[in-house]
Write a protein that holds these residues in place. Structure first.
Motif, PDB file in Angstrom:
ATOM      1  N   LYS A 189       0.906  -1.250   0.042  1.00  0.00           N
ATOM      2  CA  LYS A 189       0.012  -0.005   0.047  1.00  0.00           C
ATOM      3  C   LYS A 189       0.892   1.359  -0.029  1.00  0.00           C
ATOM      4  CE  LYS A 189      -0.963   0.438   4.917  1.00  0.00           C
ATOM      5  NZ  LYS A 189      -0.137   1.624   5.389  1.00  0.00           N
ATOM      6  N   CYS A 190       2.157   1.174   0.189  1.00  0.00           N
ATOM      7  CA  CYS A 190       3.097   2.510   0.116  1.00  0.00           C
ATOM      8  C   CYS A 190       3.687   2.758  -0.877  1.00  0.00           C
ATOM      9  CB  CYS A 190       4.107   2.418   1.327  1.00  0.00           C
ATOM     10  SG  CYS A 190       3.296   1.884   2.712  1.00  0.00           S
ATOM     11  N   PRO A 191       3.375   3.724  -1.704  1.00  0.00           N
ATOM     12  CA  PRO A 191       4.465   4.021  -2.890  1.00  0.00           C
ATOM     13  C   PRO A 191       5.886   3.972  -2.523  1.00  0.00           C
ATOM     14  CG  PRO A 191       2.408   5.616  -2.805  1.00  0.00           C
ATOM     15  CD  PRO A 191       2.497   4.883  -1.550  1.00  0.00           C
TER      16      PRO A 191
ATOM     17  N   GLY B 278      12.301   0.355 -10.410  1.00  0.00           N
ATOM     18  CA  GLY B 278      13.575   0.652 -10.897  1.00  0.00           C
ATOM     19  C   GLY B 278      13.776   1.906 -11.633  1.00  0.00           C
ATOM     20  N   SER B 279      12.507   2.582 -11.758  1.00  0.00           N
ATOM     21  CA  SER B 279      12.659   3.970 -12.404  1.00  0.00           C
ATOM     22  C   SER B 279      12.237   5.189 -11.501  1.00  0.00           C
ATOM     23  CB  SER B 279      11.609   4.137 -13.691  1.00  0.00           C
ATOM     24  OG  SER B 279      11.423   5.420 -13.970  1.00  0.00           O
ATOM     25  N   ALA B 280      13.217   6.309 -11.531  1.00  0.00           N
ATOM     26  CA  ALA B 280      12.856   7.364 -10.568  1.00  0.00           C
ATOM     27  C   ALA B 280      11.762   8.194 -11.342  1.00  0.00           C
ATOM     28  CB  ALA B 280      14.081   8.102 -10.420  1.00  0.00           C
ATOM     29  N   THR B 281      11.250   7.629 -12.343  1.00  0.00           N
ATOM     30  CA  THR B 281       9.982   8.522 -12.833  1.00  0.00           C
ATOM     31  C   THR B 281      10.246   9.865 -13.419  1.00  0.00           C
ATOM     32  OG1 THR B 281       8.804   9.309 -11.202  1.00  0.00           O
ATOM     33  CG2 THR B 281       8.536   7.125 -11.582  1.00  0.00           C
TER      34      THR B 281
ATOM     35  N   PRO C  34       3.718  11.166  -4.660  1.00  0.00           N
ATOM     36  CA  PRO C  34       2.641   9.838  -4.166  1.00  0.00           C
ATOM     37  C   PRO C  34       1.711   9.491  -5.131  1.00  0.00           C
ATOM     38  CG  PRO C  34       3.124  11.426  -2.637  1.00  0.00           C
ATOM     39  CD  PRO C  34       3.561  12.065  -3.534  1.00  0.00           C
ATOM     40  N   ILE C  35       1.288  10.394  -6.091  1.00  0.00           N
ATOM     41  CA  ILE C  35       0.162  10.219  -7.005  1.00  0.00           C
ATOM     42  C   ILE C  35       0.681   9.530  -8.350  1.00  0.00           C
ATOM     43  CG2 ILE C  35      -1.177  11.996  -6.075  1.00  0.00           C
ATOM     44  CD1 ILE C  35      -0.144  13.692  -8.473  1.00  0.00           C
ATOM     45  N   THR C  36       2.211   9.432  -8.380  1.00  0.00           N
ATOM     46  CA  THR C  36       2.640   8.820  -9.840  1.00  0.00           C
ATOM     47  C   THR C  36       2.543   7.586  -9.914  1.00  0.00           C
ATOM     48  OG1 THR C  36       4.220  10.775  -9.467  1.00  0.00           O
ATOM     49  CG2 THR C  36       4.495   9.124 -11.358  1.00  0.00           C
ATOM     50  N   PRO C  37       2.116   6.850 -11.086  1.00  0.00           N
ATOM     51  CA  PRO C  37       2.060   5.438 -11.189  1.00  0.00           C
ATOM     52  C   PRO C  37       3.350   5.042 -11.366  1.00  0.00           C
ATOM     53  CG  PRO C  37       0.817   6.571 -12.764  1.00  0.00           C
ATOM     54  CD  PRO C  37       1.222   7.448 -12.139  1.00  0.00           C
TER      55      PRO C  37
END
Ligand code: WTA
Length: 631
Positions: A404-406, A432-435, A425-428
């Motif tokens: 449950k924790c991003p 391994g990716s820092a997005t 916290p809202i990002t899919p």
């Protein structure tokens, strides 16, 4: 609701997204890069300024950028003073636990008293605005008091990680010309006492600029104190000069706050300089938006305050935001591998921020240790320092975060001051990716010619804009700063991070690793040059080379190659002696995994060691272009 799993994309749950401090990314991102100055000015309004800035960003002398120039602010006024005057006065600022179970807590009010007293002690020792004070301490509350006390009076702190040893400390004191050193009698790890003062004494012999050494009594070690140079902090605090009130100096936004030495491509570590204004804005904004900090949260960044992660996300960002911070001085698996999980349960920690190495280290003990504890207080889990491998990511997410924790995988550097690429916290998430880039930042991947590469192609990671948290210079070496980090393409300045990376079809950034002579070992940043320097300082060694090779737990491990003097025997004994020598000169974290004795090192005709050749040979890979290799 638990998170959905969709071909390795993890969507945050509504519990997390509904209360997130930032509810939407794309639009705000667009706004922040199109209106960079307006965006940062809005964030700066969250801080208390003695005098407002004249300009948000001054680009007239690029790449020597200035942020909030003309403004007057002190980071301590924001991290401590203002909380004492508002409802946070009696809120817990620091919860500390030692390895032996000892506990100490400080409210914001208590923190203020400690910082004021320490600041008065420093003043009485003649410390003035702009002086560089070196701090070499274990992870005890006094380390934070010392940092804040320096900043409060406008002095510049230079913290040297307490795990470093004599040579590392001496060279950093020397470069900064520090007159004052703050240390402690010792620290402890796994029940064993470490005599820090003895290391400090040796370092002071090598670097004569120190006139005053203030020593904190931490664990009753018998230490050597030199009369008229060395003083116990508790003696100084008992003097009438060490009152519990001290006015906070009005510093300029661009005045230096601290120097932090970090390893670079060549030569000695560089003293990266950070400022009172922009750094305060950047660390507090990223901490609030990325880690979604709430007034009731208990925040635990399990780094050491002696590295940039600790500076930005144990000390400054969280305290500016009025958070309650956890500080633990001890090994994660002492006395048992549940120590961290026990701390989370005992104190009700809501957010944990740590390194992939720590996660991998605890993962190897198995699920049964975290399973003994109620970890349901956790809301977010952070990662920093090196790429996180998907296996560790998933374990962290599933076993520690109960799905449950991003996982907030943040990419940044000592030089950047705060997180540069990170999910909110809202990002899919993709393990391994820092997005995506944080607000205000435009990040690209380029080839050797400086042109952007295509999707999924590897290249060099660059930042195309200035940001408030950026280091302003290398201490006393503006030219080195410009040469190392900045280049111009089509009249525009860009920052070269020293990492390779790629961007996928969705614009997610995947950081691969360093492209220079920097090693990330267990998340710690070390330079091959420092390790080689320590090796050749041993009388048996004439030449040395250090490289990093993949290691399951540490990410990378240090492998070294040495040429020894004629007549010396390269046997097991000498191998062990050299490992120990590096450990005692540099610190245990720099101890080589392995020392190989060789006849000669591969070098270019101009005498530069070709570490990539050593690395390729060790990995059994193609050695690449050898045209510059010396005969
Ligand atoms: C690496 C630490 C992949 C990178 C804050 C960078 C990372 C160097 C990540 C800076 C990450 C840091 N994913 N790699 N999330 N975070 N790095 O100065 O190589 O100790 O250049 O700062 O760590 O290390 P430093």
């Amino acid at each position: 609701m638990t998170q959905l799993e969709q071909s390795d994309i993890f969507y945050p749950s509504s519990e997390v997204t509904e209360q997130a401090n930032v509810a939407e990314y794309e639009k705000l991102y667009q706004y922040s890069v199109e209106n960079r100055e307006a965006f940062w000015a809005e964030q700066a309004e969250n801080l208390n300024w003695f005098k407002k800035w004249d300009s948000v960003l001054d680009e007239s002398n690029a790449p020597m950028y200035k942020w909030f120039d003309g403004g007057e602010i002190n980071i301590v006024h924001n991290a401590v003073d203002r909380h004492v005057e508002n409802a946070n006065r009696n809120k817990m600022a620091i919860i500390w636990e030692g390895e032996n179970g000892e506990k100490r807590n400080f409210s914001y009010n208590g923190l203020n008293r400690e910082v004021c007293q320490f600041a008065n002690v420093l003043k009485s020792m003649g410390v003035e605005k702009g002086d560089v004070v070196t701090i070499y301490m274990p992870q005890i509350p006094e380390l934070i008091f010392a940092m804040l006390a320096c900043a409060k009076i406008g002095a510049v702190h230079s913290v040297v990680y307490g795990g470093f040893s004599t040579e590392a400390l001496a060279s950093r004191i020397d470069d900064a010309h520090s007159r004052v050193l703050i240390t402690a009698d010792g620290g402890s790890r796994r029940g064993k006492k470490i005599n820090l003062k003895a290391i400090a004494n040796d370092a002071m012999k090598r670097s004569p600029s120190i006139e005053v050494c203030i020593c904190v009594k931490n664990n009753e070690l018998d230490v050597e104190m030199e009369p008229s140079r060395d003083f116990w902090l508790h003696d100084l605090k008992a003097l009438p000069i060490a009152g519990s009130k001290c006015e906070t100096e009005k510093t300029g936004a661009e005045d230096p706050l601290f120097i932090l030495y970090t390893s670079g491509t060549t030569g000695s570590p560089k003293g990266m300089v950070h400022t009172h204004g922009g750094y305060a804005v950047y660390t507090s904004t990223t901490h609030r938006m990325i880690f979604d900090i709430k007034p009731q949260d208990r925040w635990w960044c399990a780094a050491d305050p002696g590295w940039i992660t600790g500076h930005s996300y144990i000390v400054y960002g969280p305290l500016i935001n009025g958070a309650t911070i956890m500080l633990y001085d001890g090994a994660p698996n002492y006395p048992y591998p549940n120590r961290w999980w026990q701390i989370i349960e005992n104190y009700g920690i809501n957010i944990l921020y740590t390194s992939p190495t720590a996660i991998r280290g605890l993962m190897r003990f198995g699920e049964r240790w975290p399973k003994k504890h109620d970890l349901s207080s956790l809301r977010l889990l952070g990662s920093v320092g090196e790429p996180i491998n998907p296996k560790a990511w998933k374990w962290y997410h599933h076993v520690i975060g109960n799905d449950k924790c991003p996982i907030i995988d943040t990419w940044w550097q000592t030089e950047t001051g705060g997180c540069m690429i990170s999910p909110l916290p809202i990002t899919p998430l993709k393990p391994g990716s820092a997005t995506k880039p944080f607000f205000g930042n435009e990040i690209s991947i380029v080839n050797d010619e400086g042109n952007e590469v295509g999707a999924n192609e590897e290249g060099k990671l660059i930042i195309k804009n200035p940001w408030p948290g950026m280091a302003r210079t290398v201490f006393k070496d503006e030219q080195r700063y410009k040469d190392l980090y900045w280049s111009q393409v089509d009249g525009k300045w860009r920052y070269l991070a020293g990492d390779s990376a790629k961007k996928d079809d969705d614009g997610y950034i995947w950081v691969i690793g360093r492209i220079d002579e920097v090693l990330k070992v267990s998340g710690y940043r070390l330079g091959t040059a420092e390790i080689e320097h320590a090796l050749v300082s041993h009388p048996a060694v004439t030449e040395a080379a250090a490289i990093g090779l993949p290691h399951e737990l540490k990410g990378n491990a240090i492998h070294t190659y040495v040429v020894i003097k004629e007549g010396m025997v390269g046997d097991k004994n000498l191998c062990n002696e050299l490992k120990e020598h590096v450990g005692s000169e540099m610190g245990k974290i720099a101890t080589p995994e392995d020392v190989q004795f060789v006849e000669a090192l591969p070098k270019t005709r101009s005498g530069k060691i070709m570490r990539r050749v050593l690395k390729a040979r060790a990995l059994g890979q193609d050695e690449g272009d050898l045209s510059t290799l010396e005969e």
